[in-house]
Design a protein around this motif. Structure first.
Motif, PDB file in Angstrom:
ATOM      1  N   THR A  69      -6.507   4.525   3.254  1.00 34.02           N
ATOM      2  CA  THR A  69      -6.588   5.649   2.329  1.00 34.02           C
ATOM      3  C   THR A  69      -5.233   5.928   1.807  1.00 34.02           C
ATOM      4  O   THR A  69      -4.280   5.618   2.508  1.00 34.02           O
ATOM      5  N   LEU A  70      -5.197   6.462   0.570  1.00 36.30           N
ATOM      6  CA  LEU A  70      -4.017   6.583  -0.262  1.00 36.30           C
ATOM      7  C   LEU A  70      -4.120   8.029  -0.953  1.00 36.30           C
ATOM      8  O   LEU A  70      -4.918   8.410  -1.159  1.00 36.30           O
ATOM      9  N   ILE A  71      -3.128   8.503  -1.075  1.00 43.14           N
ATOM     10  CA  ILE A  71      -2.829   9.593  -1.692  1.00 43.14           C
ATOM     11  C   ILE A  71      -1.806   9.802  -2.672  1.00 43.14           C
ATOM     12  O   ILE A  71      -0.670   9.137  -2.261  1.00 43.14           O
ATOM     13  N   GLN A  72      -1.623  10.538  -3.789  1.00 48.40           N
ATOM     14  CA  GLN A  72      -0.449  10.439  -4.643  1.00 48.40           C
ATOM     15  C   GLN A  72       0.597  11.318  -4.255  1.00 48.40           C
ATOM     16  O   GLN A  72       0.104  12.634  -3.894  1.00 48.40           O
ATOM     17  N   HIS A  73       1.801  10.966  -4.197  1.00 52.67           N
ATOM     18  CA  HIS A  73       2.833  11.870  -3.723  1.00 52.67           C
ATOM     19  C   HIS A  73       2.890  13.198  -4.589  1.00 52.67           C
ATOM     20  O   HIS A  73       3.201  14.144  -3.941  1.00 52.67           O
ATOM     21  N   CYS A 127     -11.313   9.640  -1.939  1.00 50.67           N
ATOM     22  CA  CYS A 127     -11.227  10.102  -0.605  1.00 50.67           C
ATOM     23  C   CYS A 127     -11.342  11.533  -0.658  1.00 50.67           C
ATOM     24  O   CYS A 127     -10.494  12.377  -0.663  1.00 50.67           O
ATOM     25  N   HIS A 128     -12.538  12.285  -0.497  1.00 51.57           N
ATOM     26  CA  HIS A 128     -12.975  13.626  -0.693  1.00 51.57           C
ATOM     27  C   HIS A 128     -12.316  14.281   0.762  1.00 51.57           C
ATOM     28  O   HIS A 128     -12.394  13.689   1.784  1.00 51.57           O
ATOM     29  N   GLY A 149      -7.726  14.797  -2.973  1.00 52.60           N
ATOM     30  CA  GLY A 149      -7.844  13.915  -1.698  1.00 52.60           C
ATOM     31  C   GLY A 149      -7.358  12.618  -1.489  1.00 52.60           C
ATOM     32  O   GLY A 149      -7.373  12.072  -0.671  1.00 52.60           O
ATOM     33  N   GLY A 150      -7.192  11.946  -2.806  1.00 54.73           N
ATOM     34  CA  GLY A 150      -6.648  10.555  -2.754  1.00 54.73           C
ATOM     35  C   GLY A 150      -8.023   9.753  -3.021  1.00 54.73           C
ATOM     36  O   GLY A 150      -8.916   9.804  -3.644  1.00 54.73           O
ATOM     37  N   LEU A 151      -7.533   8.437  -2.780  1.00 54.76           N
ATOM     38  CA  LEU A 151      -8.596   7.377  -2.815  1.00 54.76           C
ATOM     39  C   LEU A 151      -8.802   6.423  -1.512  1.00 54.76           C
ATOM     40  O   LEU A 151      -7.777   6.411  -0.528  1.00 54.76           O
TER      41      LEU A 151
END
Length: 175
Positions: A69-73, A127-128, A149-151
């Motif tokens: 999983t990834l999220i934007q800073h 990624c909810h 929530g990211g991806l």
């Protein structure tokens, strides 16, 4: 001058969607040694192809769409702002494995990205947030995360990644 209607010209839209010359940066790496435990921040990690990050509790079936999983800073501050917090939310609280800056991650859905020199991920979907965000962030945590929530991603090519690594969009046909 009126804004052009790009909906009728698929080639223009496709060109716009493929224009991502920016290079991002891997800002944070986290793994969960056991289910429901806090994430542990790491300076580097081995990325296991078609599986998960080494040391993470997740055991993913080959071909799974949510191996990482990834999220934007940049969204850490946005989530904090929605909650009225004075500082950006710490990455581990949001339960994502990788934090990337400098790229609009949502624009990368169904694309491949390269982290450092070795690792290639295929962005598979959003990624909810889950109800655990209320426990972690307090009342309103779930709604603060909506849209931020990211991806999720599948690991196409494994290797080692480190905080500070460049994150690049792969050209079509690369991997």
């Amino acid at each position: 001058m009126p804004f052009p209607n790009f909906g009728d010209d698929k080639s223009v839209v496709n060109r716009l969607l493929s224009t991502l010359p920016q290079v991002g940066r891997l800002e944070w790496i986290g793994v969960r040694p056991k289910r429901r435990e806090p994430l542990r921040a790491l300076p580097e990690v081995e990325v296991l192809p078609d599986a998960h990050l080494a040391g993470d509790h997740a055991r993913i079936k080959p071909g799974g769409k949510r191996q990482v999983t990834l999220i934007q800073h940049e969204h850490l501050a946005a989530v904090a702002g929605f909650l009225g917090l004075p500082e950006p939310v710490a990455p581990g609280r949001l339960r994502r494995n990788l934090v990337v800056s400098g790229l609009n991650l949502l624009a990368l859905k169904n694309r491949r990205i390269r982290l450092g020199d070795e690792v290639v991920l295929e962005i598979t979907g959003e990624c909810h947030p889950c109800s655990r965000m209320e426990d972690e962030l307090g009342p309103g945590g779930y709604n603060a995360m909506r849209g931020h929530g990211g991806l999720t991603a599948r690991i196409v090519q494994g290797g080692r990644i480190r905080v500070g690594d460049a994150v690049r969009v792969e050209s079509s046909g690369e991997a």
